[in-house]
Enzyme design. Structure first.
Site, PDB file in Angstrom:
ATOM      1  N   TRP A  96     -11.197 -10.786  11.297  1.00 34.78           N
ATOM      2  CA  TRP A  96     -10.655 -11.232  12.821  1.00 34.78           C
ATOM      3  C   TRP A  96      -9.299 -10.791  12.762  1.00 34.78           C
ATOM      4  O   TRP A  96      -8.940 -10.546  14.051  1.00 34.78           O
ATOM      5  CB  TRP A  96     -10.646 -12.685  13.046  1.00 34.78           C
ATOM      6  CG  TRP A  96      -9.609 -13.384  11.816  1.00 34.78           C
ATOM      7  CD1 TRP A  96      -9.941 -13.957  10.829  1.00 34.78           C
ATOM      8  CD2 TRP A  96      -8.443 -13.888  11.999  1.00 34.78           C
ATOM      9  NE1 TRP A  96      -8.683 -14.328  10.137  1.00 34.78           N
ATOM     10  CE2 TRP A  96      -7.700 -14.183  10.952  1.00 34.78           C
ATOM     11  CE3 TRP A  96      -7.428 -13.416  13.108  1.00 34.78           C
ATOM     12  CZ2 TRP A  96      -6.394 -14.637  11.081  1.00 34.78           C
ATOM     13  CZ3 TRP A  96      -6.131 -13.765  13.168  1.00 34.78           C
ATOM     14  CH2 TRP A  96      -5.540 -14.404  12.025  1.00 34.78           C
ATOM     15  N   TYR A 136     -15.145 -11.169   7.735  1.00 30.97           N
ATOM     16  CA  TYR A 136     -14.404 -12.112   8.209  1.00 30.97           C
ATOM     17  C   TYR A 136     -12.991 -11.285   8.771  1.00 30.97           C
ATOM     18  O   TYR A 136     -11.956 -11.630   8.466  1.00 30.97           O
ATOM     19  CB  TYR A 136     -13.982 -13.000   7.225  1.00 30.97           C
ATOM     20  CG  TYR A 136     -13.598 -14.528   7.723  1.00 30.97           C
ATOM     21  CD1 TYR A 136     -14.443 -15.212   8.408  1.00 30.97           C
ATOM     22  CD2 TYR A 136     -12.132 -15.152   7.278  1.00 30.97           C
ATOM     23  CE1 TYR A 136     -14.160 -16.565   8.945  1.00 30.97           C
ATOM     24  CE2 TYR A 136     -11.915 -16.235   7.797  1.00 30.97           C
ATOM     25  CZ  TYR A 136     -13.014 -17.045   8.534  1.00 30.97           C
ATOM     26  OH  TYR A 136     -12.508 -18.195   9.016  1.00 30.97           O
TER      27      TYR A 136
END
Length: 743
Positions: free
Chosen positions: A94, A92
């Site tokens: 990002w 995750y």
């Protein structure tokens, strides 16, 4: 370099710098850093297999050669014995500033090359509901959020903004890939000074900055859909809706209108109906609707509203409200879904591509909605509904995680602990001892941004920057790329993974993507060497033209929307055909599950923190400075606190049937009565990990939230709201060990 020698300064052109960068100095050499490869004792002694000791076992330090040997053999065992469909590639990452050392790209590229693929996740915790819904009813989700209504348009054109869920500046501090200028505060200030009216619809006054000079409409959490329905109803019965716009640009209005007026169910969705549901007086709802009619109005619905059960509904009715006003596609008007949620929303697109690492081809087609990971691990072989399909959860044997901390962003952490106990092996790359790392079998120490070279960029910011390391790696930490390259060599695919390039050679290769784009536009493109030696490069940007919605408004026949009808779908035949009772074919009030009871009399708002990005660098100086007695701080109304004998600065206990946590308490009249707010991101710290539902002594609200999908359509995260009991904590305070390395 030690942390106390590090000075962090914002970009000199940033008018509103982001304070969370001050987490770096203390974090750089903090005791929470992972110093060397570690293997969980039970896994090392007994080998792969389900084990409920994860999270409470000891760790054994090993040399890198030993760690890679153990991991390489385990990857081959699962890949060759069961198949790549038994590997879940979790990430995750990002927000990574660097485009090459982007953890998500690195791990997915490795698993594709070395294992033939992996089971992936789709959508996000931030916008899992809207990412599924919006393609059905509007079209392009990214175009709606990133190339639609801009901050420049608001400052110049908007007459009234109604922000459902607000546009809190803490949420727009960060963008994936970095942002050079934070413009949100100044844009709202300029708009307000010009005469634009801001209306904040939220239980929290802090969801808009003071510069917006906003009118606060304090509503019951989770009731926004009912409020918007009542506003549309008022517009319709008073003839103030834009009939011509609805006729030309939308599909399904007559069906929805019958529901709105109560023809189909006998209940008009008027202001009197909405008032007890929302806590907003009926006359105030009517006045707000009248203020919107005939104005250059912008309707904003925040990400937070769709992070709750039935989260699709506020997103959908927000579009319908903007359509009823006839504003979609106009400069500064229409529908600004999620505006303010991330720093690259409301900005111009770059006119050239930014450096991007290819992840390769995934040979496994299977996937899950990202927020359903615990379901997948606990219920292999079970079926579930997603976006009109009946799917089956795969049987995962190995979870490989690099970039992310599910013990921050997932819900019902005690359930997640049980889920991770089911797998054969959990591998984590991590720079610090997060709860996820503590539950892993193999922990590989990786570098942080300050310890590696990269290129910083995002698609909605013009500044492309060379990122030079300012400190050597901590302990034995290595770049993710170096770890994967050595592991790929063990598996016999080093050349395929690295393509023979060093990190610097990769940076030069990726830079050429941008350089070629500049050359095609006739823009001077410096060599990589010149770029690397400089302070950064400004990229040309596309015009602020309103994107595909402006083009659609100007000529709907020439530029239809990418929806089945080519129009805005107020009624979606596609969604209706799925037959999901929890997400019908048009926006619908489905009731609220967040109803206080005697046992749980408060609605908890579990929103994003202001002192860090999610849980990242929670041990940094900026994050620590805003804790109270080492714990995360919850905010509640003074009258609610007084009724329970709670004073400012007390330690309180929040609890429900799923778990409990401690927090410091701050009192504020900017919180609605009956509501308590506790931000996410405090590292999970169980007082006694041997208990089934241990008390989190540090203040992680996800021990309280429900692990259930928004609906059978989207299966999004519902972590924003839940109900809890609140009481003053009595007795000896447990010691906080969240940032101490494990035994």
């Amino acid at each position: 370099m030690s942390g106390d020698q590090l000075e962090v300064r914002p970009h000199p052109d940033d008018p509103d710098p982001n304070g969370i960068i001050q987490n770096f100095p203390a974090a750089l050499r903090h005791r929470a850093r992972v110093a060397q490869p570690m293997v969980r004792k039970g896994w090392l002694e007994n080998g792969p297999g389900a084990d409920d000791r994860r999270g409470r076992d000891e760790f054994v330090p090993v040399a890198w050669e030993k760690a890679l040997d153990l991991l390489g053999k385990e990857l081959m065992r699962v890949r060759d014995g069961v198949g790549p469909g038994a590997i879940f590639g979790g990430s995750y990452g990002w927000s990574s500033a660097g485009r090459f050392h982007h953890a998500q790209s690195q791990i997915h590229r490795f698993l594709n090359v070395a294992c033939g693929g992996y089971v992936r996740s789709v959508t996000s915790y931030s916008s899992g509901s809207s990412q599924v819904l919006i393609p059905h009813i509007i079209g392009d989700h990214e175009g709606l959020t990133k190339r639609n209504v801009s901050w420049e348009q608001i400052a110049e054109h908007t007459e009234i903004v109604v922000a459902f869920g607000g546009m809190a500046l803490k949420n727009s501090m960060v963008a994936g890939g970095s942002v050079s200028r934070h413009v949100e505060r100044s844009a709202m200030k300029r708009a307000a000074e010009r005469g634009c009216n801001f209306v904040l619809v939220s239980p929290l006054l802090s969801d808009l900055p003071e510069e917006a000079n906003a009118e606060w409409v304090s509503c019951v959490p989770g009731s926004d859909t009912a409020l918007m329905l009542a506003i549309v109803h008022t517009l319709v019965v008073e003839g103030k809706h834009d009939r011509a716009f609805l006729e030309r640009y939308t599909s399904g209005w007559p069906i929805f209108e019958r529901y709105l007026l109560g023809i189909t169910d006998g209940q008009p969705k008027d202001a009197a109906w909405a008032a007890p549901l929302t806590g907003v007086r009926a006359d105030k709802i009517i006045v707000l609707a009248r203020r919107l009619a005939g104005k250059r109005a912008l309707i904003v619905v925040s990400h937070s509203l769709q992070r709750a059960e039935h989260g699709e509904q506020p997103v959908w009715i927000g579009m319908v409200l903007a359509a009823a006003l006839g504003q979609i596609g106009l400069p500064g008007g229409g529908y600004g879904y999620a505006l303010g949620a991330i720093a690259y929303y409301g900005r111009r697109y770059n006119a050239v591509p930014i450096p991007t690492l290819s992840q390769g081809r995934n040979g496994v087609s299977d996937f899950i909605p990202v927020a359903r990971i615990a379901d997948m691990l606990l219920e292999p072989g079970e079926t579930y509904r997603f976006n009109g399909e009946t799917r089956t959860y795969p049987d995962i044997k190995l979870v490989y995680w690099a970039g992310g901390n599910p013990f921050h962003h997932h819900q019902d952490l005690n359930r997640l602990r049980k889920a991770f106990a089911r797998v054969d092996t959990l591998v984590v790359h991590e720079l610090a001892w997060t709860a996820t790392a503590r539950h892993a079998d193999i922990v590989l120490p990786c570098t942080m941004t300050l310890e590696r070279e990269d290129i910083g960029a995002n698609s909605n910011d013009p500044l492309l920057v060379p990122m030079h390391p300012v400190a050597p790696p901590y302990g034995e930490a290595r770049d993710d790329y170096e770890i994967f390259a050595d592991l790929a060599e063990y598996l016999g695919v080093r050349e395929a993974f690295t393509q023979g390039r060093s990190v610097r050679q990769w940076l030069e290769h990726l830079y050429e993507q941008t350089r070629a784009g500049l050359s095609e536009q006739g823009v001077s493109a410096p060599s990589f060497g010149a770029f690397w030696a400089g302070e950064g490069l400004l990229l040309p940007q596309q015009p602020d033209d309103g994107g595909y919605l402006r083009a659609f408004r100007n000529d709907p026949e020439a530029h239809p929307l990418p929806t089945p009808s080519g129009r805005l779908e107020i009624y979606s035949q596609t969604i209706a055909s799925f037959g999901e009772a929890d997400c019908p074919g048009h926006p619908t009030w489905l009731g609220s599950v967040y109803v206080p009871t005697k046992d749980t009399p408060f609605v908890l708002i579990s929103n994003q923190p202001k002192t860090r990005l999610h849980s990242q660098l929670d041990f940094g100086g900026h994050s620590i400075a805003f804790k109270h007695r080492g714990r995360e701080v919850a905010t509640m109304h003074p009258e609610d606190a007084a009724a329970r004998g709670i004073c400012e600065g007390n330690i309180i206990k929040l609890s429900n049937e799923r778990g409990a946590c401690l927090a410091g308490v701050m009192l504020s009249v900017g919180v609605r009565r009956g509501v308590i707010q506790l931000a996410t991101g405090a590292w999970y710290d169980p007082a006694d990990p041997n208990e089934e539902k241990p008390l989190c002594v540090h203040g992680n609200p996800n021990v309280l939230t429900r692990d259930i999908g928004t609906s059978r359509l989207a299966q999004g995260c519902t972590g924003q709201l839940t109900t809890v009991q609140v009481e003053r904590f009595e007795g000896n305070l447990p010691v906080i060990r969240a940032f101490d390395p494990p035994v």
